[in-house]
Design an enzyme around this catalytic site. Structure first.
Site, short mmCIF file in Angstrom:
data_model
loop_
_atom_site.label_atom_id
_atom_site.label_comp_id
_atom_site.label_asym_id
_atom_site.label_seq_id
_atom_site.Cartn_x
_atom_site.Cartn_y
_atom_site.Cartn_z
N HIS A 179 0.84 -1.20 0.00
CA HIS A 179 0.00 0.00 0.00
C HIS A 179 0.87 1.25 0.00
CE1 HIS A 179 -3.29 2.74 1.38
NE2 HIS A 179 -2.29 3.30 2.03
N GLU A 180 1.89 1.26 0.86
CA GLU A 180 2.76 2.44 0.92
C GLU A 180 3.53 2.62 -0.39
OE1 GLU A 180 2.21 4.45 3.12
OE2 GLU A 180 1.08 3.13 4.45
N HIS A 189 1.37 4.35 -2.86
CA HIS A 189 1.43 5.81 -2.78
C HIS A 189 2.63 6.35 -3.55
CE1 HIS A 189 -1.90 6.82 -0.24
NE2 HIS A 189 -1.49 6.08 0.78
N GLU A 239 -6.36 7.07 -0.87
CA GLU A 239 -6.27 5.82 -0.14
C GLU A 239 -6.85 4.66 -0.94
OE1 GLU A 239 -4.46 5.33 2.59
OE2 GLU A 239 -3.98 7.46 2.32
#
Length: 299
Positions: free
Chosen positions: A130-131, A134, A194
């Protein structure tokens, strides 16, 4: 959210900063505010990662000090076709993670000791994917810049409350309204991002349900366990994978239940899957809870 819309939202925050300057000092105040906002943008552009990492007292790790965690991030970065980011651990019991940096070539990812101790290997992999999502979506710079300017608008508003403008009701209204407008713009940016990072994580790791399971576990604990950094700097809440201690109507993130539902739809091959396949074992019982991770840096 496309680049143009993001730029417009950032411009809106800068305009709010100028409105605050005008309400306190007329045309000269607006010009000063514009110069200050430009200076903040430039400074944040070159120092975004340093600002966030120093704020959290993050410690950089490598293949020698934390081989399993470091190599996990390395493998995920290779799958995402990203340059290897710097990897950090934050000594913080609240389970959380974040990414920072001005672009993929100057990025960093970090996880707290609480997160590494609580989650399974696959769940940690989902969180770090997930990071990296980003980073791949180039969210990290704009999130830090928006947080910086939103914080500055609130600070200027507080300053204005002590030095009421001679411009009467208009000045007072600007002092009262600008912080709320800044908060709305900040939420509009981060909530959309998100979902994008969750979808990117599913593609990078191939394990959308592992991320869904991780979100379910850490959201409750993040609300229960204090986060001193977020308490001192509320604008930092948008940087985390799950914000802490923020009521839903003021949250910079979508509801965790909505994010989990979207990931479950991806796992079933629904909308947003982008054409990738999910491992068969990922379609198992989402209610299972695993033992603490072997990546626990305290062990």
């Amino acid at each position: 959210m496309n680049f143009m819309k993001t730029t417009m939202l950032l411009a809106a925050l800068t305009a709010l900063f100028m409105v605050m300057g005008y309400s306190l000092g007329g045309s000269s105040g607006a010009i000063i505010a514009l110069v200050v906002a430009a200076g903040m943008n430039l400074f944040t552009y070159w120092n975004a990662d340093k600002i966030v990492l120093k704020m959290h007292k993050a410690v950089e790790v490598d293949a020698s000090s934390h081989p399993e965690f470091y190599n996990m991030v390395k493998n995920l970065a290779q799958r995402a076709q990203l340059p290897m980011p710097k990897v950090y651990i934050v000594d913080q019991p609240q389970p959380n993670a974040f990414a920072t940096g001005r672009d993929p070539e100057h990025s960093a990812v970090a996880a707290t000791t609480g997160l590494l101790a609580m989650l399974s290997h696959d769940e940690i992999e989902g969180v770090m994917a997930h990071e990296l999502g980003h980073v791949k979506n180039r969210d990290t710079l704009i999130m830090t810049m928006v947080a910086t300017i939103a914080g500055a608008v609130s600070m200027l508003a507080n300053f204005g409350m002590f030095f009421r403008s001679n411009r009467g009701i208009a000045g007072i209204m600007a002092v009262l309204i600008a912080p709320f407008a800044a908060m709305i713009v900040q939420m509009a940016i981060s909530r959309t991002r998100e979902f994008g990072a969750d979808a990117a994580a599913a593609q990078i790791s191939g394990k959308p349900l592992s991320l869904a399971s991780a979100l379910g576990k850490i959201s409750g604990e993040a609300a229960r366990i204090p986060n001193p950094v977020a308490e001192r700097n509320p604008a930092a809440a948008q940087l985390y994978i799950v914000p802490a201690g923020v009521r839903q109507m003021f949250s910079t993130h979508p509801a965790t239940e909505d994010r989990i539902a979207a990931l479950e739809q991806i796992a079933r091959g629904g909308g947003g899957s982008g054409g990738w396949s999910t491992r068969p074992d990922e379609l198992g019982d989402m209610s299972r809870l695993r033992k603490p991770s072997a990546l626990d840096p305290t062990r």
